[in-house]
Each structure stands twice: as C-alpha cells, then as structure tokens.
Design an enzyme around this catalytic site. Structure first.
Site, PDB file in Angstrom:
ATOM      1  CD  GLU A 398      -2.488  -1.541   2.507  1.00 40.17           C
ATOM      2  OE1 GLU A 398      -3.646  -1.992   2.522  1.00 40.17           O
ATOM      3  OE2 GLU A 398      -1.805  -1.392   3.526  1.00 40.17           O
ATOM      4  NE  ARG A 414       1.250  -3.398   4.939  1.00 40.81           N
ATOM      5  CZ  ARG A 414       0.102  -3.843   5.479  1.00 40.81           C
ATOM      6  NH1 ARG A 414      -0.975  -3.091   5.424  1.00 40.81           N
ATOM      7  NH2 ARG A 414       0.046  -5.025   6.038  1.00 40.81           N
ATOM      8  NE  ARG A 478      -1.587  -2.382  11.049  1.00 42.73           N
ATOM      9  CZ  ARG A 478      -2.211  -2.932  10.022  1.00 42.73           C
ATOM     10  NH1 ARG A 478      -3.533  -2.833   9.912  1.00 42.73           N
ATOM     11  NH2 ARG A 478      -1.533  -3.592   9.094  1.00 42.73           N
TER      12      ARG A 478
END
Length: 544
Positions: A398, A414, A478
């Site tokens: 991504e 990414r 995250r």
C-alpha cells in the site's frame, strides 16, 4: 513542664508523619485520544487507587484552562470501573477493560454499563469541577475514570485543556502521581461507527477535498465482519459541505450485488482510492472487485490471468456532480494488468492530479512469483485510458504518491520488511525509479498503510512547501496515530513538527487532505471509531 510540652509536640509530629505515610496515592493517567462530539462518554482521565490504608474516595477536583469554551461542554462524569484481577498483580494498568468500545457493534457511543457505575455528574461545568463520590474502596486496586460529553454544536477545532488538581481519600488531601504529561484533547467526529446502518465494520479510508471545497471520504462497507476481500463489501462514501463538522447520509458509489449468479459475499468491491481531477472537477474512485473466490482472501486466492473468475478486477467509478451520484463501474483491468500477475489493485487512500493535468493513482500488484510490488498508474486523457510501467520497489504494498516538484513523483510505500517506510522517486511516470535519501531511514512504521500529501506554498497559510504524513508512529502495533510535517521535501520530519492524535490501538489506516489554507483534515481508523475525522490547524504542527 517544658519537657512535657516538647514531648507532646514531638508525638503530634510523629503521628502526623505516620498518617501521611499511611495515605494511599491517587494515580492518574490523562488520555491522548480523540474526544468525539457525537459520543455520550469520552475517557478523559484514568484513575487508579491501590487501597491499603484508606477506605473511601471522597473528592476529585478538575480545572479547565481559561481558553476552554465551557459552553460547549455538556457534562463531566465520574465512573467507578471495578477492581483488578490477581493475574495482573505487579503490572501497571489503568483500566480492567475498555470502558467505551470503538469496535463493538452498537456500543461505541457511551459507557458500557456492565463495566462501570456512574457516581457523579456535573452538567454545564465551570472552570473548577468538584466531583464528590464518597465511594467505598475495596482492598487492593480500584479503578475510576472521568468522562467528558460535548454538546452537538461543538467546533471541531476546539480543544480541551484540563488538569486533575487534587483528590481526597478518607476526607484528607491525598498525594497524586501522574503517568505522562498533560495534553490538549482534540475534538473528532465518528463518521462511521460499528453497527451504523446495520454494518459490522468500516475500514480503509480515503479522503479528498473537491474543487468546490466538499470533503469526500470513502471506505469499505464490510457488512458481515471486519475481514478483507473476498466478503460482502461495498465502497461507501460520506460527504461534508461544512469542513467536516457534519456528514451526509452514507452513499454507495460501488456495489456489484449478486452479479453473475453469485452471492453478494462473492462479489465484494473495496480498498478504495479517491482522486479529484483538478482541471475538470471530476472525481474518480479506484477499487478492487473480486468475483467467485469462495469467500477466502483475495490476496491469496486471486490467480494469474485476466478473466474475472480467475483474478481480481481493477474498476473505476466517476462523479461529475461533486460526489452526489456515480457512474456504473468501469473495468480497466485489460488496460493495465499483466496476465502473469496474480492480482492488481490500487494503493488505498487517494490519488493526485499533477501540474500538467496527468491523473495518478498509486497501485500494487502480486507478480508471477507471488511477490508484491508497489508503483503507479496514470492517465493523460482525463481518465479514458490508463498505463502502468515499472514497480518502484519489490516486497512493498500500500503506497501513496505526491508530486514533490513539477514532474517529479514521490512514492511512499508500506514495506513488508517492517520498521520503516520505503520511499522512491520517478521523473518519468514510473519508467525508472531511484531511492529517495529518506528510504527506510526517516519514517518508522509497524507495516501499515499511511498517507502522504504535498501542500504547495501558495495553498497554505504558512507560505511554505510542505509534505504532510500520517501513520501509526511506531514499529510494532498500530497505535500513536501521528501527523508529521517536512519542510525539506521529505528528507526529515522533525519531532517539533508532529501532532499525536490517538495513542491507543486501532486498525491504523489514515488519509489526509487540506480542508482550506489553514486546516488539515484526516480520516482514519482510530481507537474510538472505525472512521474518525479530525481537523488540525497547520500552525499547530508547524509553529512559526
């Protein structure tokens, strides 16, 4: 007589010292998470009391700064959150559970009454708030928390600055300790929350500002669960015509239904990327359509070839009325996919219009050896035809693209190697690529999607060329969603040019846009809502 008096004074002092030593401590952690205007409860402070000597919490005092618009505050509440489990003894926690879920369907806007007891509430508070629960403590660790509720008309740009200044145990002033530094609390809107419109989950944000100033947010509408394609997934869209303060009812610009005699869950379309053609005002969405993969993940089950029954399809939809209505899907797979690739899709988030009018979407593909690669696709004829040349870097997925100088594209990717972002530059629309000096060295990541936008000097209040970046600012997990700024074309993103939005864990995807010359908008997967929108003043990040 003199000696007796001295002995009495000494005894009094000794008893006083022993009393102080016997007093338990009130441990406080102030949150750094969005305060959602549309939530009834937002966690402002976590409070932990390890009760060894004291029996009762009598009072907590809070003080709001003079800059806070108190008329926007609906109420301040104090909840009791229960005790600690023995298996966690010796660890430092500030809550036994998540009091207000960001992910449980139908339970994202207020405190779960199974986990908390409301003790005190003060409506329309003044600068100083006194909460007097007089609540009996259990021996051992006791958890409390302070909740904040805002009024519906609260400005997205408002901030809450507040301190917990004192507390009383057994009617005596108790010592306070603080975990972390005080922080400004920023407002947010839960644009999409678990259970809205009967949907289990909303994921994968994209965000742009149209030529008319409308904010357009796209995302996956994941009806059955939060899992990736292939599943029952449509592309959803939310519009705001007042800079993100309110959002219209969700639209569905892309859906395939029961196409080809297959159920909806074998016709999912998602991972959207959205682009505004700055020259014409046309808005484009790119998405991945998966057909007939048996409800297993498209990433693993899409095959080489071109046929829709074998491989994922890259589809577009366009709007010529500022995102109100959308065309039928336009399948461009045959234009851009190499038949040997197992899967081709967009990099979710947003695409751009270059200075010369070229439309550019980031892309990713799984090659014949099952290795993923990131690159770009582009159109020079207003979206009629599209081309792909070469990938920027292997084992990347991504990505987001920005035109750092006219004709020069930066791809921020990414990287499956983990730890940091990959960054490459192309001057010929992806025919050739070279590593940027910041590659794998400047921007840390936990292997996650991120956002990158270029803001030219003429388009912002500071009059400087700026790169803005957002992601989970970590190498594992995250959490700590952060917006960062660079004034040197991405060579550095200094610590003083950063704003932390959400310290707690979520899915972590984000997308940035400029709302106006002064304000950044971000749509992201936060810890408090599936699709959270916040507005941040550029001068809060880059202070002159």
């Amino acid at each position: 007589m003199h000696i007796k008096k001295l002995s009495t004074i000494f005894l009094f002092v000794l008893l006083s010292l022993l009393s102080v030593q016997a007093m338990d401590t009130i441990q406080v952690k102030q949150t750094q998470i969005p305060i959602l205007i549309d939530r009834i409860d937002n966690v402002l402070f976590y409070i932990r009391i390890d009760s060894k000597e004291t029996k009762e919490l009598n009072e907590l005092k809070l003080r709001f700064s003079n800059e806070v618009n108190l008329s926007e505050i609906q109420s301040v509440k104090l909840y009791y959150g229960g005790t600690e489990a023995s298996q966690r003894f010796g660890q430092r926690h500030y809550a036994p559970v998540q009091y207000v879920s960001g992910f449980t369907v139908g339970k994202t806007r207020e405190a779960n009454p199974s986990y908390s007891i409301k003790l005190v509430e003060q409506r329309s508070p003044k600068n100083e708030v006194v909460l007097s629960p007089n609540y009996k403590l259990f021996t051992g660790i006791n958890y409390f928390w302070v909740s904040l509720q805002m009024k519906p008309n609260t400005s997205l740009l408002s901030k809450i600055e507040v301190e917990l200044t004192s507390g009383k145990l057994d009617m005596k002033i108790a010592p306070l300790t603080f975990d972390g530094e005080p922080a400004s609390h920023r407002m947010g809107i839960g644009v999409r929350q678990a259970g809205d419109d009967g949907v289990a989950a909303f994921r994968i944000p994209g965000l742009v500002t149209s030529n008319k100033g409308t904010l357009l947010g796209v995302y996956d509408v994941r009806y059955n669960s939060s899992v990736d394609l292939q599943e029952y997934v449509d592309v959803g869209l939310s519009r705001s015509i007042d800079k993100g303060q309110t959002w219209e009812k969700m639209r569905i610009p892309m859906a395939f239904g029961e196409y080809g005699g297959l159920p909806k869950a074998q016709n999912g379309v998602g991972d959207p990327s959205i682009l505004v053609d700055k020259q014409t005002g046309t808005i484009w969405i790119a998405a991945l359509w998966t057909n007939g993969m048996g409800n297993y993940r498209a990433w693993n089950n899409s095959q080489a070839g071109m046929d829709e029954k074998l491989t994922g399809q890259l589809v577009l939809a366009k709007s010529t009325d500022d995102g109100k209505t959308w065309s039928e899907p336009i399948n461009i797979t045959s234009q851009v996919k190499d038949p040997s690739w197992h899967l081709l899709l967009q990099g979710p988030g947003m695409g751009i219009t270059m200075h010369d009018g070229t439309l550019v979407f980031p892309i990713q593909y799984i090659d014949s050896t099952r290795i993923p690669n990131a690159g770009i696709m582009y159109s020079k004829d207003r979206g009629k035809t599209w081309k792909i040349h070469n990938h920027a870097r292997t084992n990347t997925t991504e990505a987001q693209v920005a035109e750092v100088t006219p004709g020069v594209l930066m791809l921020n990717m990414r990287d499956n190697r983990g730890g940091s972002r990959a960054v490459s530059i192309t001057k010929d629309l992806g025919i050739t690529w070279m590593e940027h000096p910041s590659n794998r060295s400047v921007l840390q990541e936990p292997v996650c999607m991120a956002s990158l936008i270029k803001v030219e000097a003429k388009d912002n209040v500071l009059g400087k060329d700026i790169l803005l970046f957002s992601n989970p600012n970590t190498t594992e997990g995250r959490h700590h969603i952060t917006i960062k700024a660079s004034l040197d074309s991405g060579l550095s993103f200094p610590g003083e040019y950063q704003v932390l939005l959400d310290e707690e864990s979520g899915w972590g995807y984000s997308c940035l846009t400029m709302i106006d010359k002064e304000t950044i908008g971000i749509l992201y997967e936060s810890s408090v809502a599936h699709m959270t929108f916040q507005a941040v003043k550029l001068k809060d990040i880059i202070k002159k």
